[in-house]
Design a protein around this motif. Sequence first.
Motif, mmCIF file in Angstrom:
data_model
loop_
_atom_site.group_PDB
_atom_site.id
_atom_site.type_symbol
_atom_site.label_atom_id
_atom_site.label_comp_id
_atom_site.label_asym_id
_atom_site.label_seq_id
_atom_site.Cartn_x
_atom_site.Cartn_y
_atom_site.Cartn_z
ATOM 1 N N ARG A 22 0.849 -1.190 0.000
ATOM 2 C CA ARG A 22 0.000 0.000 0.000
ATOM 3 C C ARG A 22 0.881 1.234 0.000
ATOM 4 O O ARG A 22 1.912 1.276 0.652
ATOM 5 N N GLY A 23 0.460 2.234 -0.751
ATOM 6 C CA GLY A 23 1.191 3.486 -0.813
ATOM 7 C C GLY A 23 0.230 4.640 -0.971
ATOM 8 O O GLY A 23 -0.988 4.466 -0.952
ATOM 9 N N SER A 24 0.779 5.832 -1.120
ATOM 10 C CA SER A 24 -0.052 7.004 -1.370
ATOM 11 C C SER A 24 0.746 8.020 -2.160
ATOM 12 O O SER A 24 1.974 7.999 -2.156
ATOM 13 N N TYR A 35 -3.348 3.919 -2.539
ATOM 14 C CA TYR A 35 -3.449 2.888 -3.568
ATOM 15 C C TYR A 35 -2.760 1.614 -3.098
ATOM 16 O O TYR A 35 -1.966 1.620 -2.160
ATOM 17 N N TYR A 36 -3.080 0.523 -3.763
ATOM 18 C CA TYR A 36 -2.388 -0.752 -3.610
ATOM 19 C C TYR A 36 -1.607 -0.989 -4.891
ATOM 20 O O TYR A 36 -2.041 -0.605 -5.974
ATOM 21 N N ARG A 37 -0.473 -1.650 -4.784
ATOM 22 C CA ARG A 37 0.374 -1.875 -5.963
ATOM 23 C C ARG A 37 1.155 -3.166 -5.823
ATOM 24 O O ARG A 37 1.387 -3.644 -4.704
ATOM 25 N N ALA A 66 -7.640 -5.481 -5.100
ATOM 26 C CA ALA A 66 -6.209 -5.731 -5.290
ATOM 27 C C ALA A 66 -5.908 -7.221 -5.125
ATOM 28 O O ALA A 66 -5.173 -7.808 -5.918
ATOM 29 N N THR A 67 -6.499 -7.830 -4.100
ATOM 30 C CA THR A 67 -6.299 -9.257 -3.851
ATOM 31 C C THR A 67 -6.843 -10.099 -5.003
ATOM 32 O O THR A 67 -6.178 -11.034 -5.465
ATOM 33 N N TYR A 68 -8.045 -9.771 -5.478
ATOM 34 C CA TYR A 68 -8.640 -10.519 -6.603
ATOM 35 C C TYR A 68 -7.765 -10.413 -7.851
ATOM 36 O O TYR A 68 -7.523 -11.409 -8.541
#
Length: 91
Positions: A22-24, A35-37, A66-68
């Motif tokens: 996770r970041g921003s 966001y997730y990356r 994000a996981t899916y």
Amino acid sequence: MRLIVLILAFFALATPGLAMDRGSVTFSNGAKLDYYRTHAAGSVNNAIRHLVVPIHGTNRNAGDYATYAERALKQTAYRSQTAIWVPQFGE
């Protein structure tokens, strides 16, 4: 248009990996977007050829999306060439 350029610039600096993180990002007007990356910024990764950007719905569950996306990508032949970036809107 600036957001697209920012996203493309972010992935031009991506490093290999397929673990969600996770970041921003904070924009010049002070707005922040979490966001997730799958790929962290830091160094160039010329292997990346594809970008998947799932957009969550009204449940604001970007982490689930994000996981899916990560699970689906792991089942393809493109996993080493694909980055996932999932914005978290509305938090």
